[in-house]
Design a protein around this motif. Structure first.
Motif, PDB file in Angstrom:
ATOM      1  N   ILE A  63       0.837  -1.201   0.000  1.00 36.93           N
ATOM      2  CA  ILE A  63       0.000   0.000   0.000  1.00 36.93           C
ATOM      3  C   ILE A  63       0.873   1.252   0.000  1.00 36.93           C
ATOM      4  CG2 ILE A  63      -1.596   1.373   1.421  1.00 36.93           C
ATOM      5  CD1 ILE A  63      -3.006  -1.296   2.110  1.00 36.93           C
ATOM      6  N   ILE A  64       1.941   1.245   0.766  1.00 37.84           N
ATOM      7  CA  ILE A  64       2.867   2.386   0.780  1.00 37.84           C
ATOM      8  C   ILE A  64       3.485   2.568  -0.597  1.00 37.84           C
ATOM      9  CG2 ILE A  64       5.083   3.209   1.690  1.00 37.84           C
ATOM     10  CD1 ILE A  64       4.213   1.921   4.399  1.00 37.84           C
ATOM     11  N   SER A  65       3.914   1.468  -1.196  1.00 33.43           N
ATOM     12  CA  SER A  65       4.515   1.519  -2.528  1.00 33.43           C
ATOM     13  C   SER A  65       3.526   2.039  -3.562  1.00 33.43           C
ATOM     14  CB  SER A  65       5.014   0.129  -2.927  1.00 33.43           C
ATOM     15  OG  SER A  65       5.469   0.126  -4.246  1.00 33.43           O
ATOM     16  N   ILE A  66       2.318   1.521  -3.516  1.00 34.39           N
ATOM     17  CA  ILE A  66       1.331   1.940  -4.511  1.00 34.39           C
ATOM     18  C   ILE A  66       0.894   3.387  -4.283  1.00 34.39           C
ATOM     19  CG2 ILE A  66      -0.865   1.237  -3.461  1.00 34.39           C
ATOM     20  CD1 ILE A  66      -1.585   0.007  -6.172  1.00 34.39           C
ATOM     21  N   ALA A  67       0.868   3.828  -3.044  1.00 35.05           N
ATOM     22  CA  ALA A  67       0.505   5.220  -2.759  1.00 35.05           C
ATOM     23  C   ALA A  67       1.545   6.179  -3.336  1.00 35.05           C
ATOM     24  CB  ALA A  67       0.356   5.434  -1.254  1.00 35.05           C
ATOM     25  N   GLU A  68       2.811   5.811  -3.220  1.00 38.77           N
ATOM     26  CA  GLU A  68       3.875   6.649  -3.790  1.00 38.77           C
ATOM     27  C   GLU A  68       3.746   6.708  -5.312  1.00 38.77           C
ATOM     28  OE1 GLU A  68       7.344   4.713  -2.245  1.00 38.77           O
ATOM     29  OE2 GLU A  68       7.136   5.644  -0.272  1.00 38.77           O
ATOM     30  N   LYS A  69       3.508   5.548  -5.922  1.00 42.25           N
ATOM     31  CA  LYS A  69       3.349   5.506  -7.380  1.00 42.25           C
ATOM     32  C   LYS A  69       2.076   6.233  -7.806  1.00 42.25           C
ATOM     33  CE  LYS A  69       5.840   1.189  -7.895  1.00 42.25           C
ATOM     34  NZ  LYS A  69       7.001   1.569  -8.588  1.00 42.25           N
ATOM     35  N   TRP A  70       1.007   6.069  -7.025  1.00 41.40           N
ATOM     36  CA  TRP A  70      -0.256   6.733  -7.330  1.00 41.40           C
ATOM     37  C   TRP A  70      -0.060   8.243  -7.370  1.00 41.40           C
ATOM     38  CZ3 TRP A  70      -3.643  10.277  -5.362  1.00 41.40           C
ATOM     39  CH2 TRP A  70      -4.926  10.296  -5.910  1.00 41.40           C
ATOM     40  N   ASN A  71       0.645   8.785  -6.391  1.00 41.40           N
ATOM     41  CA  ASN A  71       0.899  10.230  -6.358  1.00 41.40           C
ATOM     42  C   ASN A  71       1.692  10.683  -7.575  1.00 41.40           C
ATOM     43  OD1 ASN A  71      -0.463  10.978  -4.002  1.00 41.40           O
ATOM     44  ND2 ASN A  71       1.237  10.354  -2.722  1.00 41.40           N
ATOM     45  N   LYS A  72       2.695   9.907  -7.939  1.00 41.37           N
ATOM     46  CA  LYS A  72       3.518  10.248  -9.104  1.00 41.37           C
ATOM     47  C   LYS A  72       2.677  10.224 -10.382  1.00 41.37           C
ATOM     48  CE  LYS A  72       7.702   8.787 -11.529  1.00 41.37           C
ATOM     49  NZ  LYS A  72       8.751   7.786 -11.626  1.00 41.37           N
ATOM     50  N   ILE A  73       1.879   9.166 -10.535  1.00 38.57           N
ATOM     51  CA  ILE A  73       1.030   9.032 -11.720  1.00 38.57           C
ATOM     52  C   ILE A  73      -0.032  10.123 -11.741  1.00 38.57           C
ATOM     53  CG2 ILE A  73      -0.734   7.561 -12.791  1.00 38.57           C
ATOM     54  CD1 ILE A  73       1.014   5.159 -11.844  1.00 38.57           C
ATOM     55  N   ARG A  74      -0.690  10.335 -10.626  1.00 42.51           N
ATOM     56  CA  ARG A  74      -1.746  11.355 -10.537  1.00 42.51           C
ATOM     57  C   ARG A  74      -1.178  12.732 -10.882  1.00 42.51           C
ATOM     58  NH1 ARG A  74      -6.437  11.786 -11.625  1.00 42.51           N
ATOM     59  NH2 ARG A  74      -7.402  10.393 -10.176  1.00 42.51           N
ATOM     60  N   ASN A  75      -0.006  13.059 -10.377  1.00 45.83           N
ATOM     61  CA  ASN A  75       0.614  14.352 -10.685  1.00 45.83           C
ATOM     62  C   ASN A  75       0.922  14.472 -12.172  1.00 45.83           C
ATOM     63  OD1 ASN A  75       0.506  15.234  -8.028  1.00 45.83           O
ATOM     64  ND2 ASN A  75       2.548  14.501  -7.545  1.00 45.83           N
ATOM     65  N   SER A  76       1.414  13.393 -12.763  1.00 46.15           N
ATOM     66  CA  SER A  76       1.716  13.411 -14.197  1.00 46.15           C
ATOM     67  C   SER A  76       0.444  13.584 -15.020  1.00 46.15           C
ATOM     68  CB  SER A  76       2.424  12.126 -14.617  1.00 46.15           C
ATOM     69  OG  SER A  76       3.678  12.043 -14.006  1.00 46.15           O
ATOM     70  N   ILE A  77      -0.596  12.849 -14.667  1.00 48.78           N
ATOM     71  CA  ILE A  77      -1.864  12.951 -15.400  1.00 48.78           C
ATOM     72  C   ILE A  77      -2.451  14.351 -15.263  1.00 48.78           C
ATOM     73  CG2 ILE A  77      -4.269  12.158 -15.418  1.00 48.78           C
ATOM     74  CD1 ILE A  77      -3.205   9.329 -14.809  1.00 48.78           C
ATOM     75  N   ASN A  78      -2.384  14.908 -14.077  1.00 55.06           N
ATOM     76  CA  ASN A  78      -2.959  16.243 -13.845  1.00 55.06           C
ATOM     77  C   ASN A  78      -2.222  17.350 -14.589  1.00 55.06           C
ATOM     78  OD1 ASN A  78      -5.103  15.396 -12.280  1.00 55.06           O
ATOM     79  ND2 ASN A  78      -3.990  15.600 -10.366  1.00 55.06           N
ATOM     80  N   LYS A  79      -0.993  17.091 -15.001  1.00 54.70           N
ATOM     81  CA  LYS A  79      -0.238  18.089 -15.759  1.00 54.70           C
ATOM     82  C   LYS A  79      -0.716  18.198 -17.206  1.00 54.70           C
ATOM     83  CE  LYS A  79       3.993  17.745 -13.041  1.00 54.70           C
ATOM     84  NZ  LYS A  79       5.383  17.264 -13.033  1.00 54.70           N
TER      85      LYS A  79
END
Length: 132
Positions: free
Chosen positions: A68-84
């Motif tokens: 869950i910690i790993s996926i949360a870190e990746k989720w934030n990275k992906i979400r930030n990229s998508i939002n750009k």
């Protein structure tokens, strides 16, 4: 952000679901274990079945938390990229497919677009993300 990184997110998400299912199975088994008391000693077994179940549950909890910690870190990275991305359709498509885990057919239906167009948009969205 690469297509592989986006796919990895979906894979980790499924892995967490599988671990949670396994955790529930072990927890359920542990809750069903009840000691049987008799006057006459019964052989076979060392009485550690409950302890083993608890150890398995704790081990699974640790794995789930780490994932869950790993996926949360990746989720934030992906979400930030998508939002750009400036294009709303690109953002929606990538979110529905990679973050929410919908199939291409479900994405096409949700966005009210032809599946062939969805696949074309997907390619364009990935090209746009690679420019960021």
């Amino acid at each position: 952000m690469t297509k592989q990184e986006l796919r990895e997110y979906r894979s980790l998400d499924r892995r967490i679901d599988n671990l949670l299912d396994e955790y529930e199975k072990w927890r359920s088994r542990a809750e069903k274990v009840t000691p049987i008391y008799t006057i006459v000693p019964v052989g076979g077994g060392n009485g550690n079945s409950t302890q083993k179940a608890v150890e398995n549950i704790i081990e699974l909890q640790d794995k789930i938390i780490a994932d869950i910690i790993s996926i949360a870190e990746k989720w934030n990275k992906i979400r930030n990229s998508i939002n750009k991305l400036e294009n709303n359709q690109y953002r929606e498509l990538l979110t529905l497919y990679y973050i929410k885990g919908l199939t291409w057919e479900e994405v096409a239906e949700k966005m009210d677009l032809d599946i062939r167009w969805i696949r074309t948009l997907h390619g364009k969205a990935l090209q746009e993300m690679n420019k960021l």
